[in-house]
Design a protein around this motif. Structure first.
Motif, PDB file in Angstrom:
ATOM      1  N   GLU A   1       4.625  11.977  -2.726  1.00 22.22           N
ATOM      2  CA  GLU A   1       5.998  12.362  -3.113  1.00 22.22           C
ATOM      3  C   GLU A   1       7.018  11.516  -2.356  1.00 22.22           C
ATOM      4  O   GLU A   1       8.021  11.064  -2.919  1.00 22.22           O
ATOM      5  CB  GLU A   1       6.258  13.851  -2.799  1.00 22.22           C
ATOM      6  N   GLU A   2       6.747  11.313  -1.057  1.00 25.25           N
ATOM      7  CA  GLU A   2       7.659  10.529  -0.221  1.00 25.25           C
ATOM      8  C   GLU A   2       7.689   9.075  -0.696  1.00 25.25           C
ATOM      9  O   GLU A   2       8.748   8.440  -0.779  1.00 25.25           O
ATOM     10  CB  GLU A   2       7.126  10.593   1.211  1.00 25.25           C
ATOM     11  N   LEU A   3       6.506   8.560  -1.022  1.00 24.15           N
ATOM     12  CA  LEU A   3       6.397   7.176  -1.501  1.00 24.15           C
ATOM     13  C   LEU A   3       7.169   7.000  -2.815  1.00 24.15           C
ATOM     14  O   LEU A   3       7.955   6.055  -2.976  1.00 24.15           O
ATOM     15  CB  LEU A   3       4.910   6.832  -1.684  1.00 24.15           C
TER      16      LEU A   3
ATOM     17  N   VAL B   1       0.832  -1.186   0.000  1.00 27.19           N
ATOM     18  CA  VAL B   1       0.000   0.000   0.000  1.00 27.19           C
ATOM     19  C   VAL B   1       0.885   1.262   0.000  1.00 27.19           C
ATOM     20  O   VAL B   1       0.418   2.369  -0.201  1.00 27.19           O
ATOM     21  CB  VAL B   1      -0.935  -0.103   1.224  1.00 27.19           C
ATOM     22  N   GLY B   2       2.184   1.047   0.227  1.00 29.64           N
ATOM     23  CA  GLY B   2       3.127   2.169   0.179  1.00 29.64           C
ATOM     24  C   GLY B   2       3.719   2.514   1.527  1.00 29.64           C
ATOM     25  O   GLY B   2       3.849   3.692   1.864  1.00 29.64           O
ATOM     26  N   LEU B   3       4.120   1.508   2.294  1.00 33.65           N
ATOM     27  CA  LEU B   3       4.759   1.781   3.584  1.00 33.65           C
ATOM     28  C   LEU B   3       6.225   2.104   3.321  1.00 33.65           C
ATOM     29  O   LEU B   3       7.033   1.207   3.025  1.00 33.65           O
ATOM     30  CB  LEU B   3       4.628   0.573   4.515  1.00 33.65           C
ATOM     31  N   VAL B   4       6.551   3.378   3.409  1.00 34.34           N
ATOM     32  CA  VAL B   4       7.868   3.829   2.969  1.00 34.34           C
ATOM     33  C   VAL B   4       8.995   3.134   3.743  1.00 34.34           C
ATOM     34  O   VAL B   4       9.962   2.653   3.156  1.00 34.34           O
ATOM     35  CB  VAL B   4       7.956   5.374   3.078  1.00 34.34           C
ATOM     36  N   GLY B   5       8.845   3.046   5.068  1.00 32.38           N
ATOM     37  CA  GLY B   5       9.886   2.399   5.876  1.00 32.38           C
ATOM     38  C   GLY B   5      10.089   0.948   5.448  1.00 32.38           C
ATOM     39  O   GLY B   5      11.218   0.460   5.359  1.00 32.38           O
TER      40      GLY B   5
ATOM     41  N   ALA C   1       5.252  -4.158  -6.280  1.00 32.29           N
ATOM     42  CA  ALA C   1       4.072  -3.503  -6.854  1.00 32.29           C
ATOM     43  C   ALA C   1       3.554  -2.502  -5.824  1.00 32.29           C
ATOM     44  O   ALA C   1       3.493  -2.809  -4.633  1.00 32.29           O
ATOM     45  CB  ALA C   1       2.994  -4.529  -7.187  1.00 32.29           C
ATOM     46  N   ILE C   2       3.238  -1.314  -6.300  1.00 30.27           N
ATOM     47  CA  ILE C   2       2.758  -0.261  -5.395  1.00 30.27           C
ATOM     48  C   ILE C   2       1.279  -0.018  -5.682  1.00 30.27           C
ATOM     49  O   ILE C   2       0.900   0.246  -6.828  1.00 30.27           O
ATOM     50  CB  ILE C   2       3.525   1.067  -5.633  1.00 30.27           C
ATOM     51  N   SER C   3       0.464  -0.093  -4.637  1.00 27.19           N
ATOM     52  CA  SER C   3      -0.952   0.259  -4.793  1.00 27.19           C
ATOM     53  C   SER C   3      -1.045   1.776  -4.698  1.00 27.19           C
ATOM     54  O   SER C   3      -1.073   2.337  -3.608  1.00 27.19           O
ATOM     55  CB  SER C   3      -1.778  -0.369  -3.661  1.00 27.19           C
TER      56      SER C   3
ATOM     57  N   ASN D   1      -2.095   7.246   3.324  1.00 28.62           N
ATOM     58  CA  ASN D   1      -1.426   8.372   2.673  1.00 28.62           C
ATOM     59  C   ASN D   1      -1.206   9.540   3.632  1.00 28.62           C
ATOM     60  O   ASN D   1      -0.335  10.376   3.407  1.00 28.62           O
ATOM     61  CB  ASN D   1      -2.236   8.832   1.458  1.00 28.62           C
ATOM     62  N   LYS D   2      -1.996   9.575   4.707  1.00 23.82           N
ATOM     63  CA  LYS D   2      -1.820  10.677   5.662  1.00 23.82           C
ATOM     64  C   LYS D   2      -0.473  10.542   6.384  1.00 23.82           C
ATOM     65  O   LYS D   2       0.047  11.519   6.904  1.00 23.82           O
ATOM     66  CB  LYS D   2      -2.980  10.702   6.658  1.00 23.82           C
TER      67      LYS D   2
END
Ligand code: SF4
Length: 351
Positions: free
Chosen positions: A245-247, A202-206, A221-223, A239-240
């Motif tokens: 941009e960070e993702l 889902v886009g967990l940057v860490g 794969a990025i949702s 996303n909050k």
């Protein structure tokens, strides 16, 4: 339902990496190569009982059997779809249920596996998200879905690809996900080529940053599902915490193996994220990333607040991407009629 207490406290051999099977053999007073034999019985010969490992000394089998088991989850239900895919509901040792989906496509046979019971990320368009998170799966419970599904196949058929896109967010169950990926790709365990394994997040940057350092060489794969923070905040609460941009900066830093591209999943929601300007913004966002885009027209479920866009809008969105040189395929989800399509997986919580 009642489950044997010994099994609840014993070691699931599917949780152990090949080197850990060797160490276990050593702990039981046997030479390390016995661990390789155990792995061979589990992953090559597909046994589910320790007693069936006939080239192990009887004493070793007995002491192994006292401490461990091979935790391939039981199949509770198989539901075939008209399009050839099949939903498999597995019952885990504590009675929890997860789903996997078999998806045939030409010479491919892909299995979509779950990493959690339910999911805590509550994406607004996703049925699984309405369950909330029940618990994480262990590595052996993830790998067990692969072994369990493989057993349902006719002789001569085998799984070719594995995608982590079932129930749950793989990177929110990081350690079990990484251990299961090592088991999937280790030649002494399941031996899949990493190119045939995809982790969807889902886009967990860490988590993406950590995964980048694991040297697993699997696909990512990025949702994404939106091109502005305003819309993504609305449909994906995650996303909050991590803005687009960070993702995408984390995606740019991810070490993609030679010739591999990162997949971006984009569910098309009527009137929400499906306008030509969204498509143009997506082109700009993906600049500098070796990307391909999977467009997924929304799969309806009862109570959903969204609708599938009309076909011309789906195709219009796709052509903007194609005109700008981005590979974009429309994925008419498999298993829609059986509630197994992307974002539709949900299983009743046991009483
Ligand atoms: S889309 Fe994925 S992360 Fe979002 S709620 Fe559904 S299962 Fe969870």
């Amino acid at each position: 339902m009642c489950y044997p207490s010994r099994r609840m406290s014993a070691i699931n051999l599917l949780d152990l990496l090949p080197t850990e099977l060797e160490s276990l053999a050593e702990t039981l007073g046997a030479p390390r190569y016995r661990g390789r034999q155990i792995g061979n019985w589990i992953y090559r010969k597909g046994v589910s009982e320790i007693d069936a490992m006939s080239d192990l000394p009887r004493d070793l089998r007995r002491s192994l059997d006292e401490r461990a088991f091979i935790g391939v989850p039981a199949i509770e239900r198989r539901t075939p779809s008209q399009d050839g895919s099949e939903k498999i509901v597995f019952r885990l040792d504590d009675g929890a249920r997860v789903q996997s989906v078999l998806m045939p496509d030409a010479d491919r046979l892909t299995l979509c596996v779950s990493t959690q019971v339910g999911c805590g990320f509550a994406c607004a368009f996703c049925y699984t998200g309405t369950m909330g998170l029940e618990r994480n799966l262990g590595a052996g419970e993830i790998v067990g879905q692969v072994l369990g599904a493989a057993r349902t196949l006719e002789p001569g058929r085998r799984l070719t690809h594995i995608v982590y896109m079932g129930m749950g967010e793989p990177l929110a169950n990081y350690q079990a996900t990484v251990t299961s990926l090592r088991l999937l790709t280790d030649p002494l365990a399941l031996g899949f080529s990493p190119r045939r394994v995809t982790v969807s997040t889902v886009g967990l940057v860490g988590g993406i940053e950590r995964l980048a350092k694991e040297n697993l060489r699997v696909n990512l794969a990025i949702s994404l599902h939106a091109t502005s923070n305003e819309i993504r905040d609305r449909i994906m609460p995650v996303n909050k915490g991590f803005a687009i941009e960070e993702l995408l900066a984390a995606c740019r830093r991810f070490p993609l193996p030679f010739r591999q591209r990162m997949t971006f999943e984009y569910v098309l929601l009527d009137g929400v994220n499906d306008r030509p300007e969204d498509a143009r913004r997506l082109v700009r966002l993906l600049k500098g990333i070796r990307a391909k885009v999977n467009l997924i027209p929304f799969n309806d479920w009862e109570g959903a607040d969204f609708a599938r866009p009309p076909l011309p809008r789906v195709l219009g969105f796709q052509s903007v991407l194609l005109e700008h040189g981005i590979t974009a395929t429309v994925r008419w989800s498999k298993g829609e009629d059986i509630g197994a399509a992307c974002g539709q997986l949900r299983e009743a919580v046991p009483a």
